[in-house]
Scaffold this motif. Sequence first.
Motif, mmCIF file in Angstrom:
data_model
loop_
_atom_site.group_PDB
_atom_site.id
_atom_site.type_symbol
_atom_site.label_atom_id
_atom_site.label_comp_id
_atom_site.label_asym_id
_atom_site.label_seq_id
_atom_site.Cartn_x
_atom_site.Cartn_y
_atom_site.Cartn_z
ATOM 1 N N SER B 45 -73.543 -40.623 58.672
ATOM 2 C CA SER B 45 -73.700 -39.363 57.941
ATOM 3 C C SER B 45 -74.993 -39.366 57.143
ATOM 4 N N ASP B 168 -70.874 -33.543 62.658
ATOM 5 C CA ASP B 168 -70.363 -34.770 62.033
ATOM 6 C C ASP B 168 -68.840 -34.761 62.101
ATOM 7 N N GLU B 169 -68.300 -35.568 62.959
ATOM 8 C CA GLU B 169 -66.857 -35.673 63.180
ATOM 9 C C GLU B 169 -66.171 -34.312 63.323
HETATM 10 MG MG LIG Z 1 -69.550 -40.003 57.763
#
Ligand SMILES: [Mg+2]
Lengths: 394, 506
Positions: B45, B168-169
């Motif tokens: 991240s 992100d995810e």
């Molecule tokens: Mg992360």
Amino acid sequence: MGLFKNASTVLRANIREYGMYIALFVIMAIFTILTDGVFMSSRNISNLLNQTGYIAVLAVGMTLVIVIRHIDLSVGFLAGFLGAIAAIAMVFWKLPVIVVIPLVLALGVVAGLITALPVAKMGIPSFVASLAGWLIYRGAILLVTESTGTIVVPNQTFNDIGNGFIPDLPVAMRIPGLHTLTLIVGLLAIIFYIVNEIRSRRTKQAYNFEVLSMDMFILKLVIISALVGYLTWVLAGYQGLSWTLVIVLVVVAVYHFITTQTVLGRHIYAVGGNPEAAELSGISVPRIILITFGSMGFLSALSGILFTARLQSATMTAGSLFELDAIAAAYVGGVSAAGGVGKVVGSLLGAVVMLSLTSGMNLMNIGIAYQYVVRGLVLALAVIFDVATRRKSK
Amino acid sequence: MTPPILEMKNITKEFPGVKALNNVSFSVQKDEIHCLVGENGAGKSTLMKVLSGVYPYGDYSGDIVFEGEVQKFRGIHDSEKAGIAIIYQELALVPEMTVYENIFLGHEIRRGALVNWNETLKRAAEMLKKVKLDINPTVKVKDLGVGKQQLVEIAKALSRDVKLLILDEPTAALNENESENLLSLIRDLKKQGVTCILISHKLKEVISIADKVTVLRDGQTICTLDADLGQVSETVLIKNMVGREIDNIYPKREHVVGEEVVLEVRNWNAYSPIVERDILKDIHFNIKKGEIIAFAGLMGSGRTELAKSLFGNPDGFRIQGEIYLKGKKVAFSSPHDAIEAGLAYVTEDRKGNGLILIQDVKQNITLANLQEIARRSIVNSNVEVNVANDYRVSLNIKTPSVEQRVSNLSGGNQQKVSLGKWLFVKPDILILDEPTRGIDVGAKFEIYTIMNRLVEQGMSIIMISSELPEVLGMSDRIYIVSSGRITGELPIGEATQEKIMSLATN
Ligand SMILES: [Mg+2]
Ligand SMILES: Nc1ncnc2c1ncn2[C@@H]1O[C@H](COP(=O)(O)OP(=O)(O)OP(=O)(O)O)[C@@H](O)[C@H]1O
């Protein structure tokens, strides 16, 4: 020089924490220069601290209210109203002081709980609930003082709360020109502080935790002891510790202890940080709201007592704008509107900063119009500084 | 070979006490789907935040070369202008606004000083078609499920002419169908010339979609694997991520379930005054000492509501029904009561209602059981540090110290803090709501191992999970929940993915 370099790293790492102290120091230094030292005179400092009293106790309570993401606008007129009740109880009902004070404090708690009830149980915004209180207590002051106008309080014991000083030692044991008992109290405070710090450092070391390096630790002890010592000496040069200051210090000490050391304090900050998570952790959020507003009501009552005693009378306009002064003091002292952040000691300092501005500008004969503008700017600056340093530490 | 669309060279980013990125290099070709994997706290991240300007130029060292030019983004605004869009796991939509308002939020279509709503509506509908989302653009975002909200986010990114899309995810909170949908959308976008970087802990989906995979570990690039060369497989990924081999991510354990029923729930019904309907109907279930039961089902089937309604009902549902603890009838009027009776509930939404992000690791771990470290209501902060350190070690929480603010931890490590907090309550019955969401394989293995250890010590665990392999790999007995009802119960020996899915969707 190693020591100096160390000190400046420690300072820079904790700029947020020490920022308040530095700001206060700068403000005091500026006024001292501009008034040729009158500002730092024993008499002025003593007056300044006494005037801060009734705002400082409100600011302490307001800190917790803001920490749990609420606000209480009713505190000013509640203080005024309860002050009037105290006066009426003594003058017309002829109740003794020893009864009046607990009675008024209890009424304060009840009033705080009443404001909190719809907030805690039904989720009414505290802004609205306390705005209603603001109107009601404003009306209530007028009602109770309507027929009499200003009520003069003739009771010496009561008035001493706002104007009196702690007694001194018998003449034979005094140091001439200085209030000796005040000096002794100050000395005891310093000793208590040093012993406490050393003990806490020892325990930390026993747990193998990191502590300040020895020279930094000593530097810190010296600076704080010197400050307390100086303040004591200044006060002793006039009439010594006032009862108001004693009360404020006790209130701040108790609240500081509760907020930093106890389970209740943790719960308050948890509710402020994330109410849902707090609730799921087994903390009753309504209960915390009730306690916080109850304490706010208690401190409003205390503020009312201090103010009435200081004026030696209850007036129809008592309490106007106290709430905003208290809120400003809390924000200057570093509370965050987002909740969960703020210290009671910070708010005390915030109150002292704001009052120093007023006092200093009064000494310089600066008009009231400019005073408002300056105080507004300082409030804005303080909050900007706070947000900026907080962002950095993130 | 064409030059890459993006090249990040020797990126280093430090936080106080942590070197989150250490000389990372990362390069992405045009029109590829590039997955970024690695353990919790590996720096994924952070790398994407550097790329998108959240950490502005000067906050990191190294170079970002995008479309052949060195970029010096001062904020998200700059990277958006360059054609980079990032979608965070926490969605950034305004729930009270409509879909079309959200899509053009921040770059409204104007006519003079006014917003041209007709054009906005028309363009929004086009964008929604692009992401294959069949909804009316005038509904409010809060009325959509997470899966659909995710697609709205993508529509929002597309409306800005994005060249590089970072997710992100994105599938962490989606069910299988929604995930599949999203992945096929990403494949479509690739055909339309949108390059995509995808962060995920779900290795199966990484394998199915990636053209390339870059593995990060401890803030360093370990390798970049090419799917076309057949380099991407689960074993290879795991080995590179955790630095050792894990052959069975569900650790073996003897299923020795006790005889004693510790918790039984009968005739449990709940009505929500907020959405004004019954959300739980006629629930019966029980759990024995030392047992792991799973509540399987689709997202939104009512499992979280069931857990919360049992756990002192903080949402104020109207409830009918009985709870028996070790045969004794009980009623909990608040989470406090439930905790006192030996329950603990690790929430699914750790940021929303699990943790206090502005407080530090130790304060979070001790919050639900402060009495334990207090004497006469005064907290002993030295003991507190020790307690927190114990959990930091036993759960392997990656943090420079227990004085670190939880908001500064990576997602997976926050989840471990949340788990530590509830283990410190020392419950008899532990409810885990999606315990491994957003958690890397290595940490999953650790959490499963911990679960096994706990049941061996006699704890009972209720696991709510939408991941079928996890349900099958960990539980002793499975209840399937669908639309607020229990539609089936399967002992582990009889359970298969197909059986569960068919019960979950009926
Ligand atoms: Mg992360
Ligand atoms: N704002 C911050 N302050 C301090 N440390 C931080 C901050 N943000 C991230 N970190 C640290 O940097 C490291 C990398 O974090 P990052 O969020 O990039 O991990 P991640 O690979 O995305 O993990 P996850 O899979 O758990 O989301 C972690 O050790 C984390 O604790």
